[in-house]
Design a protein around this motif. Structure first.
Motif, PDB file in Angstrom:
ATOM      1  N   MET A 228       0.841  -1.180   0.000  1.00 39.29           N
ATOM      2  CA  MET A 228       0.000   0.000   0.000  1.00 39.29           C
ATOM      3  C   MET A 228       0.888   1.247   0.000  1.00 39.29           C
ATOM      4  SD  MET A 228      -2.536   1.289   3.066  1.00 39.29           S
ATOM      5  CE  MET A 228      -1.227   1.795   4.167  1.00 39.29           C
ATOM      6  N   PRO A 229       0.703   2.145  -0.972  1.00 33.29           N
ATOM      7  CA  PRO A 229       1.505   3.369  -0.974  1.00 33.29           C
ATOM      8  C   PRO A 229       1.084   4.297   0.160  1.00 33.29           C
ATOM      9  CG  PRO A 229      -0.090   3.402  -2.765  1.00 33.29           C
ATOM     10  CD  PRO A 229      -0.189   2.054  -2.128  1.00 33.29           C
ATOM     11  N   ASP A 230       2.011   5.122   0.622  1.00 35.50           N
ATOM     12  CA  ASP A 230       1.687   6.083   1.674  1.00 35.50           C
ATOM     13  C   ASP A 230       0.688   7.099   1.141  1.00 35.50           C
ATOM     14  OD1 ASP A 230       3.408   5.051   3.701  1.00 35.50           O
ATOM     15  OD2 ASP A 230       5.118   5.916   2.621  1.00 35.50           O
ATOM     16  N   PRO A 231      -0.274   7.498   1.990  1.00 28.77           N
ATOM     17  CA  PRO A 231      -1.293   8.446   1.532  1.00 28.77           C
ATOM     18  C   PRO A 231      -0.767   9.870   1.446  1.00 28.77           C
ATOM     19  CG  PRO A 231      -1.617   7.947   3.842  1.00 28.77           C
ATOM     20  CD  PRO A 231      -0.485   7.066   3.360  1.00 28.77           C
ATOM     21  N   LEU A 232      -1.560  10.720   0.806  1.00 31.15           N
ATOM     22  CA  LEU A 232      -1.353  12.159   0.806  1.00 31.15           C
ATOM     23  C   LEU A 232      -2.481  12.751   1.638  1.00 31.15           C
ATOM     24  CD1 LEU A 232      -0.169  14.869  -0.167  1.00 31.15           C
ATOM     25  CD2 LEU A 232      -1.651  14.682  -2.172  1.00 31.15           C
ATOM     26  N   ILE A 233      -2.130  13.518   2.650  1.00 31.64           N
ATOM     27  CA  ILE A 233      -3.135  14.103   3.536  1.00 31.64           C
ATOM     28  C   ILE A 233      -3.088  15.617   3.401  1.00 31.64           C
ATOM     29  CG2 ILE A 233      -3.903  14.346   5.924  1.00 31.64           C
ATOM     30  CD1 ILE A 233      -2.767  11.559   6.448  1.00 31.64           C
ATOM     31  N   ILE A 234      -4.240  16.196   3.079  1.00 32.79           N
ATOM     32  CA  ILE A 234      -4.363  17.641   2.934  1.00 32.79           C
ATOM     33  C   ILE A 234      -4.729  18.229   4.293  1.00 32.79           C
ATOM     34  CG2 ILE A 234      -5.675  19.496   1.847  1.00 32.79           C
ATOM     35  CD1 ILE A 234      -6.009  17.649  -0.596  1.00 32.79           C
ATOM     36  N   LEU A 235      -3.944  19.201   4.736  1.00 34.33           N
ATOM     37  CA  LEU A 235      -4.153  19.858   6.023  1.00 34.33           C
ATOM     38  C   LEU A 235      -4.564  21.300   5.784  1.00 34.33           C
ATOM     39  CD1 LEU A 235      -0.914  18.629   7.840  1.00 34.33           C
ATOM     40  CD2 LEU A 235      -3.191  17.597   7.971  1.00 34.33           C
ATOM     41  N   CYS A 236      -5.725  21.680   6.308  1.00 32.55           N
ATOM     42  CA  CYS A 236      -6.186  23.061   6.166  1.00 32.55           C
ATOM     43  C   CYS A 236      -7.459  23.252   6.975  1.00 32.55           C
ATOM     44  CB  CYS A 236      -6.465  23.397   4.701  1.00 32.55           C
ATOM     45  SG  CYS A 236      -7.794  22.423   3.970  1.00 32.55           S
ATOM     46  N   PRO A 237      -7.777  24.506   7.321  1.00 29.47           N
ATOM     47  CA  PRO A 237      -9.102  24.752   7.891  1.00 29.47           C
ATOM     48  C   PRO A 237     -10.161  24.622   6.805  1.00 29.47           C
ATOM     49  CG  PRO A 237      -7.901  26.806   7.642  1.00 29.47           C
ATOM     50  CD  PRO A 237      -6.966  25.714   7.244  1.00 29.47           C
ATOM     51  N   LEU A 238     -11.413  24.551   7.237  1.00 27.18           N
ATOM     52  CA  LEU A 238     -12.475  24.466   6.245  1.00 27.18           C
ATOM     53  C   LEU A 238     -12.479  25.703   5.362  1.00 27.18           C
ATOM     54  CD1 LEU A 238     -15.960  25.086   7.892  1.00 27.18           C
ATOM     55  CD2 LEU A 238     -13.829  25.681   9.006  1.00 27.18           C
ATOM     56  N   ARG A 239     -13.051  25.556   4.174  1.00 29.22           N
ATOM     57  CA  ARG A 239     -13.180  26.626   3.173  1.00 29.22           C
ATOM     58  C   ARG A 239     -11.818  27.111   2.688  1.00 29.22           C
ATOM     59  NH1 ARG A 239     -17.626  25.317   1.557  1.00 29.22           N
ATOM     60  NH2 ARG A 239     -17.990  27.336   0.587  1.00 29.22           N
ATOM     61  N   SER A 240     -10.895  26.173   2.491  1.00 25.47           N
ATOM     62  CA  SER A 240      -9.542  26.517   2.024  1.00 25.47           C
ATOM     63  C   SER A 240      -9.194  25.813   0.720  1.00 25.47           C
ATOM     64  CB  SER A 240      -8.512  26.159   3.109  1.00 25.47           C
ATOM     65  OG  SER A 240      -8.733  26.875   4.281  1.00 25.47           O
TER      66      SER A 240
ATOM     67  N   PRO B 239      -3.974   9.469 -12.603  1.00 20.78           N
ATOM     68  CA  PRO B 239      -4.230   8.020 -12.612  1.00 20.78           C
ATOM     69  C   PRO B 239      -3.580   7.262 -11.455  1.00 20.78           C
ATOM     70  CG  PRO B 239      -2.752   8.650 -14.407  1.00 20.78           C
ATOM     71  CD  PRO B 239      -3.291   9.915 -13.833  1.00 20.78           C
ATOM     72  N   ASP B 240      -2.595   7.866 -10.804  1.00 18.79           N
ATOM     73  CA  ASP B 240      -1.937   7.200  -9.677  1.00 18.79           C
ATOM     74  C   ASP B 240      -2.481   7.632  -8.320  1.00 18.79           C
ATOM     75  OD1 ASP B 240      -0.303   5.816 -11.430  1.00 18.79           O
ATOM     76  OD2 ASP B 240       1.304   7.305 -11.330  1.00 18.79           O
ATOM     77  N   MET B 241      -3.569   8.433  -8.326  1.00 19.51           N
ATOM     78  CA  MET B 241      -4.097   8.954  -7.069  1.00 19.51           C
ATOM     79  C   MET B 241      -5.600   8.721  -6.991  1.00 19.51           C
ATOM     80  SD  MET B 241      -1.855  12.429  -6.664  1.00 19.51           S
ATOM     81  CE  MET B 241      -1.373  12.238  -4.965  1.00 19.51           C
ATOM     82  N   TYR B 242      -6.122   8.736  -5.774  1.00 15.84           N
ATOM     83  CA  TYR B 242      -7.560   8.528  -5.555  1.00 15.84           C
ATOM     84  C   TYR B 242      -8.018   9.508  -4.477  1.00 15.84           C
ATOM     85  CZ  TYR B 242     -12.000   6.026  -5.181  1.00 15.84           C
ATOM     86  OH  TYR B 242     -13.338   5.681  -5.218  1.00 15.84           O
TER      87      TYR B 242
ATOM     88  N   LEU C  88      -4.064   7.131  -1.847  1.00 19.03           N
ATOM     89  CA  LEU C  88      -5.269   7.702  -1.254  1.00 19.03           C
ATOM     90  C   LEU C  88      -4.988   9.142  -0.832  1.00 19.03           C
ATOM     91  CD1 LEU C  88      -7.630   6.056   1.311  1.00 19.03           C
ATOM     92  CD2 LEU C  88      -6.693   8.313   1.778  1.00 19.03           C
ATOM     93  N   ILE C  89      -5.915  10.044  -1.150  1.00 21.89           N
ATOM     94  CA  ILE C  89      -5.828  11.445  -0.718  1.00 21.89           C
ATOM     95  C   ILE C  89      -6.951  11.689   0.281  1.00 21.89           C
ATOM     96  CG2 ILE C  89      -5.785  13.858  -1.417  1.00 21.89           C
ATOM     97  CD1 ILE C  89      -5.301  12.867  -4.307  1.00 21.89           C
ATOM     98  N   ASP C  90      -6.584  12.129   1.477  1.00 20.67           N
ATOM     99  CA  ASP C  90      -7.577  12.451   2.509  1.00 20.67           C
ATOM    100  C   ASP C  90      -7.615  13.956   2.702  1.00 20.67           C
ATOM    101  OD1 ASP C  90      -9.363  11.704   4.830  1.00 20.67           O
ATOM    102  OD2 ASP C  90      -7.817  12.831   5.893  1.00 20.67           O
ATOM    103  N   LYS C  91      -8.846  14.487   2.871  1.00 31.87           N
ATOM    104  CA  LYS C  91      -9.010  15.923   3.113  1.00 31.87           C
ATOM    105  C   LYS C  91     -10.144  16.114   4.111  1.00 31.87           C
ATOM    106  CE  LYS C  91     -12.478  17.237   1.264  1.00 31.87           C
ATOM    107  NZ  LYS C  91     -13.341  18.320   1.186  1.00 31.87           N
TER     108      LYS C  91
END
Length: 197
Positions: free
Chosen positions: A1-13, A26-29, A108-111
């Motif tokens: 499993m590749p390491d995820p990308l996590i987006i850090l920010c307050p809401l409405r950013s 194609p390499d991200m979800y 995986l991209i989490d936000k």
């Protein structure tokens, strides 16, 4: 499993826009708001959502429906809810790993903006994903505040004062970025990138 990308920010950013754009690669979800790091246990997390912000579980249900059934309909979301109800004892980190495994080999991209409002939650996230890449999004506090107030005015599900005049968007912006900066200072060079919208 590749390491995820996590987006850090307050809401409405612009996290939804950025996640959607990156998710086209194609390499991200790109995921909707999962809000998984807020608690350690799935059952406790779902109780928290039910008590404070019932809509906060919608992203997780939509993600499961899409990954399990290939579509997001009332029936597939109900099946996703049954899947969660059968796993209330799972750690939320296990659910996150399950989702990441389902999208692998894509990243995986989490936000989930709620994650950045608590140093404890950021530590929990890092414990689950110590090798993740992080993208710190910022937006001018005035534009962010205006967007938050517009959201409060039109969203009857807002978890907070019903009166927009009692919401303090500048404080939300400041607390979120203070927490993000304190957290990202602990990361090795190259594990986090900052981007201004």
């Amino acid at each position: 499993m590749p390491d995820p990308l996590i987006i850090l920010c307050p809401l409405r950013s612009f996290s939804s826009v950025v996640c959607g754009m990156l998710g086209q690669h194609p390499d991200m979800y790109g995921m909707p708001e999962l809000n998984l790091f807020l608690e350690d246990n799935l059952g406790v997390l779902l109780q928290r959502h039910q008590r404070t912000r019932p809509f906060a579980v919608h992203g997780l249900l939509r993600a499961l429906a899409q990954l399990h059934d290939g579509e997001q309909t009332e029936a597939t979301v109900r099946r996703a809810q049954h899947w969660l109800d059968a796993r209330l004892e799972w750690a939320t980190g296990r659910v996150f790993t399950y989702l990441a495994d389902r999208v692998a080999p894509r990243i995986l991209i989490d936000k989930s903006p709620a994650t950045v409002m608590s140093p404890r939650v950021l530590r929990t996230m890092h414990g689950i994903c110590p090798s993740a890449s992080y993208l710190h999004l910022s937006r001018h506090p005035r534009a962010t505040g205006k967007s938050i107030l517009e959201l409060v005015r039109r969203n009857h599900e807002w978890n907070g004062p019903a009166d927009p005049e009692r919401v303090d968007p500048e404080r939300l912006w400041h607390v979120a970025h203070r927490n993000i900066v304190a957290f990202t200072r602990t990361l090795p060079f190259g594990q986090c990138m900052r981007l201004k919208g």
